[in-house]
Design a protein around this motif. Structure first.
Motif, PDB file in Angstrom:
ATOM      1  N   GLU A  78      -0.522 -26.669  14.658  1.00  0.00           N
ATOM      2  CA  GLU A  78       0.129 -27.849  14.103  1.00  0.00           C
ATOM      3  C   GLU A  78       1.466 -27.479  13.471  1.00  0.00           C
ATOM      4  O   GLU A  78       2.449 -28.217  13.596  1.00  0.00           O
ATOM      5  CB  GLU A  78      -0.782 -28.542  13.085  1.00  0.00           C
ATOM      6  CG  GLU A  78      -1.960 -29.267  13.712  1.00  0.00           C
ATOM      7  CD  GLU A  78      -3.162 -28.378  14.052  1.00  0.00           C
ATOM      8  OE1 GLU A  78      -3.042 -27.123  14.010  1.00  0.00           O
ATOM      9  OE2 GLU A  78      -4.221 -28.933  14.384  1.00  0.00           O
ATOM     10  N   VAL A  79       1.500 -26.328  12.822  1.00  0.00           N
ATOM     11  CA  VAL A  79       2.761 -25.838  12.254  1.00  0.00           C
ATOM     12  C   VAL A  79       3.778 -25.653  13.381  1.00  0.00           C
ATOM     13  O   VAL A  79       4.921 -26.094  13.263  1.00  0.00           O
ATOM     14  CB  VAL A  79       2.551 -24.522  11.464  1.00  0.00           C
ATOM     15  CG1 VAL A  79       3.881 -23.885  11.098  1.00  0.00           C
ATOM     16  CG2 VAL A  79       1.716 -24.773  10.217  1.00  0.00           C
ATOM     17  N   ASP A  80       3.364 -25.015  14.458  1.00  0.00           N
ATOM     18  CA  ASP A  80       4.262 -24.822  15.603  1.00  0.00           C
ATOM     19  C   ASP A  80       4.733 -26.160  16.178  1.00  0.00           C
ATOM     20  O   ASP A  80       5.901 -26.307  16.543  1.00  0.00           O
ATOM     21  CB  ASP A  80       3.580 -23.993  16.697  1.00  0.00           C
ATOM     22  CG  ASP A  80       3.547 -22.512  16.374  1.00  0.00           C
ATOM     23  OD1 ASP A  80       4.417 -22.038  15.615  1.00  0.00           O
ATOM     24  OD2 ASP A  80       2.643 -21.821  16.883  1.00  0.00           O
ATOM     25  N   THR A  81       3.854 -27.126  16.243  1.00  0.00           N
ATOM     26  CA  THR A  81       4.224 -28.444  16.770  1.00  0.00           C
ATOM     27  C   THR A  81       5.303 -29.091  15.910  1.00  0.00           C
ATOM     28  O   THR A  81       6.285 -29.633  16.430  1.00  0.00           O
ATOM     29  CB  THR A  81       2.987 -29.361  16.853  1.00  0.00           C
ATOM     30  OG1 THR A  81       2.028 -28.765  17.728  1.00  0.00           O
ATOM     31  CG2 THR A  81       3.357 -30.749  17.350  1.00  0.00           C
ATOM     32  N   ILE A  82       5.147 -29.017  14.607  1.00  0.00           N
ATOM     33  CA  ILE A  82       6.158 -29.586  13.708  1.00  0.00           C
ATOM     34  C   ILE A  82       7.471 -28.829  13.852  1.00  0.00           C
ATOM     35  O   ILE A  82       8.546 -29.442  13.841  1.00  0.00           O
ATOM     36  CB  ILE A  82       5.659 -29.592  12.250  1.00  0.00           C
ATOM     37  CG1 ILE A  82       4.478 -30.548  12.132  1.00  0.00           C
ATOM     38  CG2 ILE A  82       6.780 -29.981  11.287  1.00  0.00           C
ATOM     39  CD1 ILE A  82       3.722 -30.422  10.838  1.00  0.00           C
ATOM     40  N   MET A  83       7.403 -27.531  14.019  1.00  0.00           N
ATOM     41  CA  MET A  83       8.617 -26.743  14.210  1.00  0.00           C
ATOM     42  C   MET A  83       9.373 -27.231  15.458  1.00  0.00           C
ATOM     43  O   MET A  83      10.600 -27.337  15.437  1.00  0.00           O
ATOM     44  CB  MET A  83       8.281 -25.260  14.340  1.00  0.00           C
ATOM     45  CG  MET A  83       7.612 -24.654  13.114  1.00  0.00           C
ATOM     46  SD  MET A  83       8.740 -24.106  11.865  1.00  0.00           S
ATOM     47  CE  MET A  83       9.271 -22.564  12.574  1.00  0.00           C
ATOM     48  N   VAL A  84       8.653 -27.563  16.522  1.00  0.00           N
ATOM     49  CA  VAL A  84       9.301 -28.076  17.733  1.00  0.00           C
ATOM     50  C   VAL A  84       9.974 -29.414  17.436  1.00  0.00           C
ATOM     51  O   VAL A  84      11.126 -29.645  17.818  1.00  0.00           O
ATOM     52  CB  VAL A  84       8.286 -28.230  18.892  1.00  0.00           C
ATOM     53  CG1 VAL A  84       8.909 -28.975  20.064  1.00  0.00           C
ATOM     54  CG2 VAL A  84       7.778 -26.877  19.337  1.00  0.00           C
ATOM     55  N   ILE A  85       9.276 -30.266  16.731  1.00  0.00           N
ATOM     56  CA  ILE A  85       9.810 -31.594  16.426  1.00  0.00           C
ATOM     57  C   ILE A  85      11.055 -31.508  15.545  1.00  0.00           C
ATOM     58  O   ILE A  85      11.951 -32.349  15.645  1.00  0.00           O
ATOM     59  CB  ILE A  85       8.715 -32.467  15.783  1.00  0.00           C
ATOM     60  CG1 ILE A  85       7.615 -32.744  16.820  1.00  0.00           C
ATOM     61  CG2 ILE A  85       9.280 -33.758  15.224  1.00  0.00           C
ATOM     62  CD1 ILE A  85       6.343 -33.330  16.243  1.00  0.00           C
ATOM     63  N   LEU A  86      11.158 -30.471  14.729  1.00  0.00           N
ATOM     64  CA  LEU A  86      12.331 -30.306  13.868  1.00  0.00           C
ATOM     65  C   LEU A  86      13.622 -30.124  14.666  1.00  0.00           C
ATOM     66  O   LEU A  86      14.716 -30.283  14.119  1.00  0.00           O
ATOM     67  CB  LEU A  86      12.123 -29.149  12.888  1.00  0.00           C
ATOM     68  CG  LEU A  86      11.107 -29.410  11.772  1.00  0.00           C
ATOM     69  CD1 LEU A  86      10.910 -28.150  10.927  1.00  0.00           C
ATOM     70  CD2 LEU A  86      11.509 -30.582  10.899  1.00  0.00           C
ATOM     71  N   ALA A  87      13.512 -29.825  15.954  1.00  0.00           N
ATOM     72  CA  ALA A  87      14.713 -29.736  16.800  1.00  0.00           C
ATOM     73  C   ALA A  87      15.489 -31.040  16.748  1.00  0.00           C
ATOM     74  O   ALA A  87      16.720 -31.041  16.715  1.00  0.00           O
ATOM     75  CB  ALA A  87      14.329 -29.421  18.246  1.00  0.00           C
ATOM     76  N   TYR A  88      14.775 -32.145  16.737  1.00  0.00           N
ATOM     77  CA  TYR A  88      15.419 -33.459  16.682  1.00  0.00           C
ATOM     78  C   TYR A  88      16.297 -33.568  15.440  1.00  0.00           C
ATOM     79  O   TYR A  88      17.438 -34.020  15.519  1.00  0.00           O
ATOM     80  CB  TYR A  88      14.348 -34.554  16.700  1.00  0.00           C
ATOM     81  CG  TYR A  88      14.926 -35.934  16.509  1.00  0.00           C
ATOM     82  CD1 TYR A  88      15.655 -36.543  17.524  1.00  0.00           C
ATOM     83  CD2 TYR A  88      14.748 -36.617  15.315  1.00  0.00           C
ATOM     84  CE1 TYR A  88      16.190 -37.806  17.347  1.00  0.00           C
ATOM     85  CE2 TYR A  88      15.279 -37.875  15.136  1.00  0.00           C
ATOM     86  CZ  TYR A  88      16.001 -38.474  16.152  1.00  0.00           C
ATOM     87  OH  TYR A  88      16.535 -39.710  15.965  1.00  0.00           O
ATOM     88  N   LEU A  89      15.785 -33.137  14.303  1.00  0.00           N
ATOM     89  CA  LEU A  89      16.570 -33.211  13.072  1.00  0.00           C
ATOM     90  C   LEU A  89      17.805 -32.325  13.154  1.00  0.00           C
ATOM     91  O   LEU A  89      18.883 -32.721  12.708  1.00  0.00           O
ATOM     92  CB  LEU A  89      15.727 -32.812  11.861  1.00  0.00           C
ATOM     93  CG  LEU A  89      14.542 -33.718  11.550  1.00  0.00           C
ATOM     94  CD1 LEU A  89      13.808 -33.214  10.317  1.00  0.00           C
ATOM     95  CD2 LEU A  89      14.968 -35.153  11.392  1.00  0.00           C
ATOM     96  N   GLY A  90      17.662 -31.144  13.720  1.00  0.00           N
ATOM     97  CA  GLY A  90      18.812 -30.253  13.876  1.00  0.00           C
ATOM     98  C   GLY A  90      19.883 -30.859  14.760  1.00  0.00           C
ATOM     99  O   GLY A  90      21.075 -30.760  14.464  1.00  0.00           O
ATOM    100  N   LEU A  91      19.460 -31.512  15.829  1.00  0.00           N
ATOM    101  CA  LEU A  91      20.425 -32.144  16.729  1.00  0.00           C
ATOM    102  C   LEU A  91      21.106 -33.344  16.065  1.00  0.00           C
ATOM    103  O   LEU A  91      22.320 -33.526  16.197  1.00  0.00           O
ATOM    104  CB  LEU A  91      19.743 -32.574  18.027  1.00  0.00           C
ATOM    105  CG  LEU A  91      19.293 -31.430  18.926  1.00  0.00           C
ATOM    106  CD1 LEU A  91      18.489 -31.962  20.110  1.00  0.00           C
ATOM    107  CD2 LEU A  91      20.482 -30.610  19.404  1.00  0.00           C
ATOM    108  N   VAL A  92      20.346 -34.141  15.341  1.00  0.00           N
ATOM    109  CA  VAL A  92      20.941 -35.284  14.634  1.00  0.00           C
ATOM    110  C   VAL A  92      21.915 -34.789  13.569  1.00  0.00           C
ATOM    111  O   VAL A  92      23.034 -35.293  13.455  1.00  0.00           O
ATOM    112  CB  VAL A  92      19.848 -36.184  14.013  1.00  0.00           C
ATOM    113  CG1 VAL A  92      20.453 -37.211  13.068  1.00  0.00           C
ATOM    114  CG2 VAL A  92      19.042 -36.870  15.107  1.00  0.00           C
ATOM    115  N   ASP A  93      21.495 -33.797  12.797  1.00  0.00           N
ATOM    116  CA  ASP A  93      22.385 -33.238  11.771  1.00  0.00           C
ATOM    117  C   ASP A  93      23.661 -32.705  12.400  1.00  0.00           C
ATOM    118  O   ASP A  93      24.767 -32.927  11.896  1.00  0.00           O
ATOM    119  CB  ASP A  93      21.688 -32.107  11.003  1.00  0.00           C
ATOM    120  CG  ASP A  93      20.571 -32.593  10.096  1.00  0.00           C
ATOM    121  OD1 ASP A  93      20.398 -33.822   9.944  1.00  0.00           O
ATOM    122  OD2 ASP A  93      19.869 -31.731   9.537  1.00  0.00           O
ATOM    123  N   GLY A  94      23.510 -31.980  13.508  1.00  0.00           N
ATOM    124  CA  GLY A  94      24.677 -31.439  14.195  1.00  0.00           C
ATOM    125  C   GLY A  94      25.603 -32.534  14.693  1.00  0.00           C
ATOM    126  O   GLY A  94      26.823 -32.445  14.558  1.00  0.00           O
TER     127      GLY A  94
END
Length: 126
Positions: A78-94
């Motif tokens: 589940e931790v790994d799954t959330i880490m994958v989903i955090l890509a979206y936040l990085g892209l939006v922030d960028g």
């Protein structure tokens, strides 16, 4: 909780820590947090932008707490799954930083998001 700890758990625990505690900074100094994020002063001094930063950061803190919670329960997939989903936040922030004229911060935020996501995608925690 920590009987299963390995060095592979350090990156997700670091991500959980910076999202949880970094997300609290706007509650005390939203203008500073906005500038540190990479946005220009004209946005940082806006009371409306500060309010939005605080609410957004509350959600970021919640994600960090979810990471800590799943980690403490030994739910490493589940931790790994959330880490994958955090890509979206990085892209939006960028994207936002790029659009507001901060290409260096944009690249850093997007690349960091991709590295975090790769860690999760390859199941490095689990």
């Amino acid at each position: 909780m920590f009987e299963d700890f390995t060095a592979w758990h350090i990156p997700p625990l670091f991500v959980a820590t910076v999202t949880t505690f970094g997300g609290l900074i706007p509650f005390w100094n939203a203008g500073y947090a906005i500038e540190e994020f990479g946005l220009p002063k004209r946005i940082a001094i806006s009371k409306e932008a500060q309010a939005v930063m605080i609410t957004g950061s509350g959600r970021t803190t919640a994600l960090g707490l979810v990471l800590f919670t799943f980690y403490s329960q030994g739910k490493f997939r589940e931790v790994d799954t959330i880490m994958v989903i955090l890509a979206y936040l990085g892209l939006v922030d960028g994207y936002v930083c790029w659009r507001e004229g901060a290409p260096g911060k944009a690249l850093f935020r997007a690349a960091s998001g991709m590295l975090i996501a790769a860690w999760g995608w390859f199941g490095m925690t689990s």
